[in-house]
Design a protein around this motif. Structure first.
Motif, PDB file in Angstrom:
ATOM      1  N   MET A   1       0.802  -1.287  -0.023  1.00  0.00           N
ATOM      2  CA  MET A   1       0.074  -0.046   0.007  1.00  0.00           C
ATOM      3  C   MET A   1       0.771   1.237  -0.054  1.00  0.00           C
ATOM      4  O   MET A   1       0.332   2.411  -0.506  1.00  0.00           O
ATOM      5  CB  MET A   1      -0.845  -0.037   1.408  1.00  0.00           C
ATOM      6  CG  MET A   1      -2.184  -1.064   1.263  1.00  0.00           C
ATOM      7  SD  MET A   1      -3.037  -0.987  -0.307  1.00  0.00           S
ATOM      8  CE  MET A   1      -3.923   0.422   0.213  1.00  0.00           C
ATOM      9  N   THR A   2       2.132   1.046   0.578  1.00  0.00           N
ATOM     10  CA  THR A   2       2.958   2.402   0.551  1.00  0.00           C
ATOM     11  C   THR A   2       3.480   2.430  -0.708  1.00  0.00           C
ATOM     12  O   THR A   2       4.191   1.783  -1.430  1.00  0.00           O
ATOM     13  CB  THR A   2       4.109   2.117   1.545  1.00  0.00           C
ATOM     14  OG1 THR A   2       3.668   1.695   2.717  1.00  0.00           O
ATOM     15  CG2 THR A   2       4.860   3.409   1.857  1.00  0.00           C
ATOM     16  N   ASN A  20       5.451   4.035  -3.992  1.00  0.00           N
ATOM     17  CA  ASN A  20       6.813   4.431  -4.181  1.00  0.00           C
ATOM     18  C   ASN A  20       7.205   5.714  -3.752  1.00  0.00           C
ATOM     19  O   ASN A  20       8.366   6.178  -3.426  1.00  0.00           O
ATOM     20  CB  ASN A  20       7.311   4.330  -5.687  1.00  0.00           C
ATOM     21  CG  ASN A  20       7.720   3.169  -5.701  1.00  0.00           C
ATOM     22  OD1 ASN A  20       8.164   2.266  -5.276  1.00  0.00           O
ATOM     23  ND2 ASN A  20       7.425   2.154  -6.970  1.00  0.00           N
ATOM     24  N   GLU A  21       6.455   6.808  -4.033  1.00  0.00           N
ATOM     25  CA  GLU A  21       6.806   8.332  -3.726  1.00  0.00           C
ATOM     26  C   GLU A  21       6.504   8.494  -2.272  1.00  0.00           C
ATOM     27  O   GLU A  21       6.807   9.804  -1.868  1.00  0.00           O
ATOM     28  CB  GLU A  21       5.777   9.221  -4.573  1.00  0.00           C
ATOM     29  CG  GLU A  21       6.366   9.182  -6.084  1.00  0.00           C
ATOM     30  CD  GLU A  21       7.551   9.977  -6.248  1.00  0.00           C
ATOM     31  OE1 GLU A  21       8.137  10.549  -5.331  1.00  0.00           O
ATOM     32  OE2 GLU A  21       8.196  10.025  -7.566  1.00  0.00           O
ATOM     33  N   SER A  22       5.835   7.741  -1.516  1.00  0.00           N
ATOM     34  CA  SER A  22       5.540   8.057  -0.202  1.00  0.00           C
ATOM     35  C   SER A  22       6.531   8.358   0.690  1.00  0.00           C
ATOM     36  O   SER A  22       7.677   7.667   0.798  1.00  0.00           O
ATOM     37  CB  SER A  22       4.567   6.806   0.399  1.00  0.00           C
ATOM     38  OG  SER A  22       4.540   7.046   1.850  1.00  0.00           O
ATOM     39  N   ILE A  23       6.469   9.339   1.507  1.00  0.00           N
ATOM     40  CA  ILE A  23       7.361   9.657   2.498  1.00  0.00           C
ATOM     41  C   ILE A  23       7.050   8.646   3.727  1.00  0.00           C
ATOM     42  O   ILE A  23       8.144   8.784   4.640  1.00  0.00           O
ATOM     43  CB  ILE A  23       7.176  11.110   3.335  1.00  0.00           C
ATOM     44  CG1 ILE A  23       5.984  11.299   4.194  1.00  0.00           C
ATOM     45  CG2 ILE A  23       7.274  12.253   2.006  1.00  0.00           C
ATOM     46  CD1 ILE A  23       6.009  12.538   5.203  1.00  0.00           C
ATOM     47  N   PHE A  24       6.240   7.967   3.776  1.00  0.00           N
ATOM     48  CA  PHE A  24       6.065   6.912   4.670  1.00  0.00           C
ATOM     49  C   PHE A  24       7.085   5.707   4.455  1.00  0.00           C
ATOM     50  O   PHE A  24       7.392   4.737   5.385  1.00  0.00           O
ATOM     51  CB  PHE A  24       4.623   6.297   5.018  1.00  0.00           C
ATOM     52  CG  PHE A  24       3.602   7.370   5.166  1.00  0.00           C
ATOM     53  CD1 PHE A  24       3.822   8.380   5.772  1.00  0.00           C
ATOM     54  CD2 PHE A  24       2.330   6.926   4.911  1.00  0.00           C
ATOM     55  CE1 PHE A  24       2.940   9.208   6.096  1.00  0.00           C
ATOM     56  CE2 PHE A  24       1.411   7.902   5.317  1.00  0.00           C
ATOM     57  CZ  PHE A  24       1.810   9.183   5.981  1.00  0.00           C
ATOM     58  N   LEU A  69       1.561   8.543  10.699  1.00  0.00           N
ATOM     59  CA  LEU A  69       0.677   9.934  10.198  1.00  0.00           C
ATOM     60  C   LEU A  69      -0.237   9.720   9.433  1.00  0.00           C
ATOM     61  O   LEU A  69      -1.078  10.574   9.092  1.00  0.00           O
ATOM     62  CB  LEU A  69       1.750  10.847   9.873  1.00  0.00           C
ATOM     63  CG  LEU A  69       2.858  11.428  10.770  1.00  0.00           C
ATOM     64  CD1 LEU A  69       4.057  12.191   9.820  1.00  0.00           C
ATOM     65  CD2 LEU A  69       2.369  12.338  11.866  1.00  0.00           C
ATOM     66  N   SER A  70      -0.463   8.202   9.073  1.00  0.00           N
ATOM     67  CA  SER A  70      -1.302   7.821   7.943  1.00  0.00           C
ATOM     68  C   SER A  70      -2.951   7.908   8.179  1.00  0.00           C
ATOM     69  O   SER A  70      -3.812   7.837   7.507  1.00  0.00           O
ATOM     70  CB  SER A  70      -1.059   6.548   7.496  1.00  0.00           C
ATOM     71  OG  SER A  70      -1.470   5.604   8.615  1.00  0.00           O
ATOM     72  N   ASN A  71      -3.220   8.154   9.587  1.00  0.00           N
ATOM     73  CA  ASN A  71      -4.859   8.258   9.865  1.00  0.00           C
ATOM     74  C   ASN A  71      -5.514   9.633   9.409  1.00  0.00           C
ATOM     75  O   ASN A  71      -6.781   9.546   9.512  1.00  0.00           O
ATOM     76  CB  ASN A  71      -5.066   7.657  11.212  1.00  0.00           C
ATOM     77  CG  ASN A  71      -4.204   8.633  12.212  1.00  0.00           C
ATOM     78  OD1 ASN A  71      -3.433   9.259  11.862  1.00  0.00           O
ATOM     79  ND2 ASN A  71      -4.585   8.329  13.724  1.00  0.00           N
ATOM     80  N   LYS A  72      -4.758  10.862   9.314  1.00  0.00           N
ATOM     81  CA  LYS A  72      -5.117  11.972   8.948  1.00  0.00           C
ATOM     82  C   LYS A  72      -4.523  12.582   7.869  1.00  0.00           C
ATOM     83  O   LYS A  72      -3.090  11.916   7.462  1.00  0.00           O
ATOM     84  CB  LYS A  72      -5.108  12.836  10.020  1.00  0.00           C
ATOM     85  CG  LYS A  72      -6.008  12.446  11.101  1.00  0.00           C
ATOM     86  CD  LYS A  72      -5.816  13.710  12.269  1.00  0.00           C
ATOM     87  CE  LYS A  72      -6.545  13.297  13.522  1.00  0.00           C
ATOM     88  NZ  LYS A  72      -6.616  14.526  14.509  1.00  0.00           N
ATOM     89  N   ASN A 108      -1.514   8.516   2.297  1.00  0.00           N
ATOM     90  CA  ASN A 108      -0.597   7.755   1.912  1.00  0.00           C
ATOM     91  C   ASN A 108       0.940   8.124   1.916  1.00  0.00           C
ATOM     92  O   ASN A 108       1.471   7.351   1.613  1.00  0.00           O
ATOM     93  CB  ASN A 108      -0.914   7.216   0.362  1.00  0.00           C
ATOM     94  CG  ASN A 108      -2.156   6.446   0.400  1.00  0.00           C
ATOM     95  OD1 ASN A 108      -2.634   5.737   1.199  1.00  0.00           O
ATOM     96  ND2 ASN A 108      -3.028   7.072  -0.730  1.00  0.00           N
ATOM     97  N   GLY A 109       0.967   9.165   2.433  1.00  0.00           N
ATOM     98  CA  GLY A 109       2.438   9.859   2.588  1.00  0.00           C
ATOM     99  C   GLY A 109       2.870  10.534   1.387  1.00  0.00           C
ATOM    100  O   GLY A 109       4.070  10.892   1.253  1.00  0.00           O
TER     101      GLY A 109
END
Lengths: 256, 205
Positions: free
Chosen positions: B42-43, B45-49, B68-71, B179-180
């Motif tokens: 789900m994360t 490729n570009e996600s800061i997560f 931080l993904s819930n908001k 999604n970050g």
């Protein structure tokens, strides 16, 4: 028996020396003044070890084999753009003639990770510049006309299609090869070079885009090549792959 | 004599094994990572997560960016000892905050990321939060030099340390989706946040 022990000792000596810094040399440190800065912004650089050569394609392949998630098809796009390892034919292959050439088209994230995996790190701008101001004979040749002219000649040439092997330019005072004349190199804090896209001369930093931005005067007006390096650092982003931008690693001296 | 030789041999083995251990650890980490990636498709490729750095919140809780993904997140890099731009950037974010209703704000969080990990301790952040009347919807985080530089580079924030302990830095407010991914960036101080507000509205719809 004595002979045997002597040999063993020699062997262990070699082993220990070879193990600790086989490919690095000591850089004695000093004071570095960033290009656009006030006297009060002098950076004191502690002595450190630096790789003698830039990292080659062959070196980088070893890293990829152990860390496949950093290969060109698997790397996450947050860490590299599409130029990443452009000169490679696949995840683990390239033309044999570039095996000993410096690895380029490499992102800051990848360079940083590579050094971490060797138990090393990327040099800071200050460290890199201090090592790079040494000519073949002097630790600080930044005022040496011939030395600066030689660097400028390289800077003004276009890139060769096939990059020469590492160790093909000159070995400086410290024993470090290729700091000039082969490729540009990533530094840990390259993003400390601050300009706005449109800033020219003494126009100063745009105060709404940057906090601070009071002084914007150069200290090293005669060193055109250092302007070029500053400009290059201020224009790249960490995920960029650039055909003439490679890297090497450094390491703290134990106890410093 | 024999003892010496044995000692030397043991030393040799020790040197070898140490080295091996060190080398493998890095790869091992990476293998774990690869597995994680597979599990966590789900994360994007570009996600800061994707960043694995650990951060410390103002209440001293440890946090990773994934949490931080819930908001959706409105974020900026700051240092609390900044006298000119940072209070303004905080004011700019507060201006964005005021554009939303209480209900809408349940889906938005505000994040201040320290570029000055040495001085921005949780205690300092609590002081700073009081000074600027930041409510519970604001998270202030700091980490180490490496993590700070990494996130700055992911967000394309430039940071130049100054001799007096301060920094010259880009003034950017980042909008990060659940999604970050960076959905929008507002550059420069005291900008009309109209565009930012529009982007936030699309995300919380």
């Amino acid at each position: 028996m004595h002979k045997l022990i002597t040999i063993l000792f020699l062997f262990i000596d070699l082993l220990v020396d070879g193990q600790s810094h086989p490919t690095m040399v000591n850089i004695k440190g000093g004071i570095f003044l960033p290009l656009y800065s006030l006297d009060s912004q002098k950076t004191i650089v502690k002595p450190f070890f630096m790789d003698i050569f830039p990292v080659t394609n062959e070196d980088y392949k070893k890293f990829i084999l152990q860390n496949p998630s950093w290969s060109k098809t698997k790397i996450k796009s947050i860490y590299a753009d599409t130029n990443y390892l452009h000169q490679w034919n696949s995840d683990t292959s390239f033309n044999a003639q570039i095996a000993l050439s410096p690895v380029v088209n490499i992102s800051w994230f990848a360079a940083k990770k590579y050094c971490e995996c060797q138990g090393k790190r990327l040099p800071t701008v200050a460290e890199w510049e201090i090592a790079a101001r040494a000519s073949e004979t002097k630790p600080d040749a930044s005022k040496d006309f011939k030395f600066n002219q030689w660097i400028l000649n390289w800077v003004s040439k276009s890139n060769p299609k096939v990059l020469p092997h590492v160790g093909s330019t000159f070995k400086n005072y410290y024993g470090v090869w290729d700091l000039h004349g082969l490729v540009w190199e990533w530094t840990f804090d390259f993003n400390s070079a601050l300009t706005t896209g449109e800033s020219r001369g003494n126009s100063g930093l745009d105060n709404t885009f940057f906090c601070g931005g009071g002084s914007f005067a150069s200290k090293d007006i005669n060193n055109y090549a250092s302007f070029m390096r500053f400009a290059s650092r201020s224009s790249v982003k960490a995920k960029y792959g650039v055909p003439n931008l490679g890297f090497r690693c450094v390491k703290n001296k134990i106890g410093s | 004599m024999k003892l010496k030789i044995i000692a030397l041999c043991i030393a040799t083995i020790f040197i070898f094994s140490c080295n091996e251990k060190e080398e493998k650890e890095c790869c091992k980490k990476d293998i774990n990572k690869t597995e994680e990636v597979v599990k966590d498709e789900m994360t994007a490729n570009e996600s800061i997560f994707n960043l694995e750095s650990k951060w410390l919140k103002q209440n001293k809780d440890s946090i990773s960016l994934k949490e931080l993904s819930n908001k959706i997140t409105v974020a900026a890099m700051v240092f609390t000892h900044c006298e000119s731009a940072c209070p303004r950037i905080v004011a700019d974010i507060q201006r964005i905050e005021k554009a939303f209703s209480k209900e809408e704000l349940q889906n938005i969080q505000f994040l201040l990321i320290s570029m000055d990990p040495l001085r921005d301790t949780p205690e300092r952040f609590i002081e700073f939060s009081k000074e600027h009347q930041l409510n519970d919807n604001w998270i202030c985080i700091s980490s180490n030099n490496d993590a700070t530089m990494e996130i700055a580079n992911v967000l394309n924030v430039r940071i130049k340390p100054l001799a007096g302990g301060g920094f010259d830095h880009s003034n950017t407010i980042h909008l990060i989706d659940k999604n970050g991914n960076i959905a929008f960036q507002q550059n420069g101080l005291a900008q009309e946040p109209t565009e930012m507000i529009e982007h936030i509205k699309t995300l919380i719809k």
